[in-house]
Write a protein that holds these residues in place. Structure first.
Motif, short mmCIF file in Angstrom:
data_model
loop_
_atom_site.label_atom_id
_atom_site.label_comp_id
_atom_site.label_asym_id
_atom_site.label_seq_id
_atom_site.Cartn_x
_atom_site.Cartn_y
_atom_site.Cartn_z
N LYS A 191 0.83 -1.20 0.00
CA LYS A 191 0.00 0.00 0.00
C LYS A 191 0.87 1.25 0.00
O LYS A 191 0.62 2.21 -0.75
CB LYS A 191 -0.93 -0.01 1.21
N GLU A 192 1.92 1.26 0.81
CA GLU A 192 2.83 2.41 0.85
C GLU A 192 3.52 2.61 -0.50
O GLU A 192 3.66 3.74 -0.97
CB GLU A 192 3.87 2.23 1.96
N GLU A 239 0.98 4.05 -2.99
CA GLU A 239 0.73 5.47 -2.74
C GLU A 239 1.91 6.33 -3.20
O GLU A 239 1.73 7.42 -3.76
CB GLU A 239 0.45 5.71 -1.26
N GLU A 240 3.12 5.84 -2.98
CA GLU A 240 4.31 6.59 -3.41
C GLU A 240 4.37 6.68 -4.95
O GLU A 240 4.68 7.75 -5.49
CB GLU A 240 5.56 5.90 -2.88
N ALA A 299 1.78 6.52 -6.98
CA ALA A 299 0.69 7.40 -7.40
C ALA A 299 1.08 8.86 -7.21
O ALA A 299 0.79 9.73 -8.05
CB ALA A 299 -0.57 7.08 -6.62
N LYS A 300 1.79 9.16 -6.11
CA LYS A 300 2.26 10.53 -5.85
C LYS A 300 3.27 10.95 -6.93
O LYS A 300 3.21 12.07 -7.45
CB LYS A 300 2.89 10.58 -4.46
N GLU A 321 1.43 11.66 -10.17
CA GLU A 321 0.75 12.96 -10.11
C GLU A 321 1.75 14.11 -10.28
O GLU A 321 1.48 15.08 -10.98
CB GLU A 321 0.01 13.09 -8.77
#
Length: 185
Positions: A151-152, A155-156, A158-159, A162
């Motif tokens: 999950k981490e 998220e990293e 995806a960041k 972006e």
């Protein structure tokens, strides 16, 4: 000595400018029309070659097509290049196949999901511990830990994606020039 040099230059300059100059005469213009009269000019070789080319081409074509069993010479010459048509068709087909393959590869790379596996250098580190006072058959369940780190990582990523879309990804920013006085000697 200086005064002699100056006076010699002055004398040379005055002598050079005082020489009379003859006006340029264009004798062939002034005397050409008076003595000779009007001149008849011929058409030249180029004109006669161009005029002779037309009947020569027609005669050559008639001569080349006198045999009724065969097609005319120009037709046979044009047909000799028909092999190039198949060559170009094959070449264009190969080029189209290469472009389509490149598009499929690009589509595959752009639309595939990144791997969710996170490489740990030493995953057994989670199971290392004292061998004493451990009941037999008891092991640590690492599923929650694995999902947490997946999950981490997601998220990293995806960041970063972006930031890449916004143009603020640090790795993509232009390099700033160092100051004139660097902090190191």
């Amino acid at each position: 000595m200086q005064s002699l040099r100056r006076s010699a230059i002055t004398v040379a300059r005055n002598a050079r400018s005082s020489l009379p100059r003859q006006p340029r005469r264009y004798a062939h213009d002034a005397h050409g029309s008076e003595h000779h009269g009007p001149v008849n000019e011929s058409f030249g070789k180029g004109f006669y070659v161009a005029v002779a080319t037309i009947p020569a081409t027609i005669a050559f074509y008639k001569f080349s097509s006198t045999n009724t069993d065969e097609r005319p010479l120009f037709t046979r010459l044009i047909e000799s290049y028909s092999d190039l048509k198949t060559y170009w068709i094959e070449r264009n087909d190969l080029h189209t196949q290469m472009i389509e393959q490149a598009a499929r590869d690009k589509n595959l790379f752009l639309n595939s999901k990144p791997g969710t596996h996170i490489e740990l250098s030493f995953p057994e580190i989670f199971n290392v511990g004292s061998p004493y006072n451990v009941p037999a058959g008891s092991g640590v369940n690492l599923d929650k830990l694995i999902t947490k780190y997946q999950k981490e990582a997601f998220e990293e990523n995806a960041k970063k994606l972006e930031q890449l879309k916004d143009g603020t990804l640090p790795a993509e920013q232009p390099f700033d020039r160092p100051s004139k006085n660097p902090p190191y000697p």
